[in-house]
Enzyme design. Structure first.
Site, mmCIF file in Angstrom:
data_model
loop_
_atom_site.group_PDB
_atom_site.id
_atom_site.type_symbol
_atom_site.label_atom_id
_atom_site.label_comp_id
_atom_site.label_asym_id
_atom_site.label_seq_id
_atom_site.Cartn_x
_atom_site.Cartn_y
_atom_site.Cartn_z
ATOM 1 N N ASP A 179 24.285 44.702 0.957
ATOM 2 C CA ASP A 179 23.699 45.234 -0.246
ATOM 3 C C ASP A 179 24.663 46.035 -1.020
ATOM 4 O O ASP A 179 24.991 47.267 -0.771
ATOM 5 C CB ASP A 179 22.420 46.465 0.397
ATOM 6 N N HIS A 225 25.304 53.188 -4.571
ATOM 7 C CA HIS A 225 25.752 53.566 -3.603
ATOM 8 C C HIS A 225 27.312 53.722 -3.302
ATOM 9 O O HIS A 225 27.647 54.346 -2.210
ATOM 10 C CB HIS A 225 25.357 52.522 -2.272
#
Length: 280
Positions: free
Chosen positions: A171, A176
């Site tokens: 991911d 992030h």
């Protein structure tokens, strides 16, 4: 009721493979300590069932790439995992995916993406602003917490490098890791992947219940708020059915802000050790 044209959409199949190195990196990324040799050492390795979610991440990404919703505003609403059989330390499997439901929340829609194979069935629920209003069913409401005090309280300690490690498992969304991308998404700084937060609860849940985390057979929760690397979470659990170890749970960050709600973890019942057969 109107049914979304995306409901029932076949997202295809994909063959995925992994090695013991991938499973060990995963265990470390969700918070396993270095002395948990059953999780981080290839000679004794038991693969955590939630590792399967990294193998199936392609499916919700595929739906976004097809244009079902705006990928810059859609968020992961909830996750469900049902384990059929344990993953080996390394291997290959073929997964298939489809959109099982699209629920109309008015100004938004919720897309349920189911990924299945011989080892597990996993369902992503994706909350997509701007995709609702098509006249479809709203779907079920959020599960309510038990109306009694929690029987268990544990702590989940995330660490500052956790999101940077977890993204190496597939991911790679920039929010992030990149402060600018996080701010563009409305966050003050990079935040932890929801699936990393959920998996990080697995070890204290299993330890607190006296079971092995690799014996997980079902896990679900809703993502109520973001978690930032380094946050300490309070994890509250309510005992479930006596058939195996089952617990309802929720997690909150500082100030009691819920980050996971409607949680359920179910582990296989303990298997008694085999009796030794006396020598003839």
């Amino acid at each position: 009721m109107t049914v979304s044209p995306w409901q029932g959409r076949d997202l295809g199949t994909r063959t995925v493979s992994w090695t013991a190195r991938d499973a060990i990196l995963y265990a470390l990324a969700i918070g396993a300590p270095a002395d948990r040799l059953d999780l981080v050492y290839e000679e004794r390795l038991r693969v955590l069932p939630t590792f399967a979610l990294t193998l199936a991440q392609w499916a919700p990404d595929t739906l976004g790439a097809l244009g079902a919703f705006d990928v810059t505003t859609a968020v992961h609403g909830s996750q469900h995992l049902l384990v059929t059989r344990p993953l080996e330390a390394s291997g290959e499997l073929t997964t298939s995916a489809r959109v099982t439901h699209v629920r109309d929340k008015g100004s938004a829609a919720v897309f349920d993406v189911e990924v299945s194979c011989a080892y597990f069935t996993a369902t992503w629920s994706l909350f997509a602003p701007g995709a609702g209003g098509f006249g479809g069913e709203r779907g079920p409401s959020a599960p309510r917490r038990p109306d009694r005090p929690a029987e268990h309280t544990w702590t989940v300690a995330t660490h500052s490098r956790q999101a940077a490690l977890y993204r190496l498992l597939g991911d790679r969304h920039a929010m992030h890791i990149d402060p600018a991308a996080a701010k563009a998404a409305g966050m003050p700084r990079p935040f932890l992947h929801g699936l990393c937060t959920l998996a990080a609860t697995l070890l204290p849940l299993a330890d607190g219940l006296g079971v092995h985390p690799a014996d997980l057979v079902e896990l679900e929760a809703r993502f109520a708020a973001p978690v930032f690397p380094g946050d300490r979470l309070a994890l509250h659990g309510w005992d479930g059915t006596p058939h195996g170890a089952t617990v309802r749970f929720e997690a909150s960050s500082g100030g009691g802000r819920p980050v996971l709600s409607g949680g359920l973890a179910r582990f296989a019942p303990d298997t008694p050790p085999e009796k030794e057969t006396p020598d003839a």
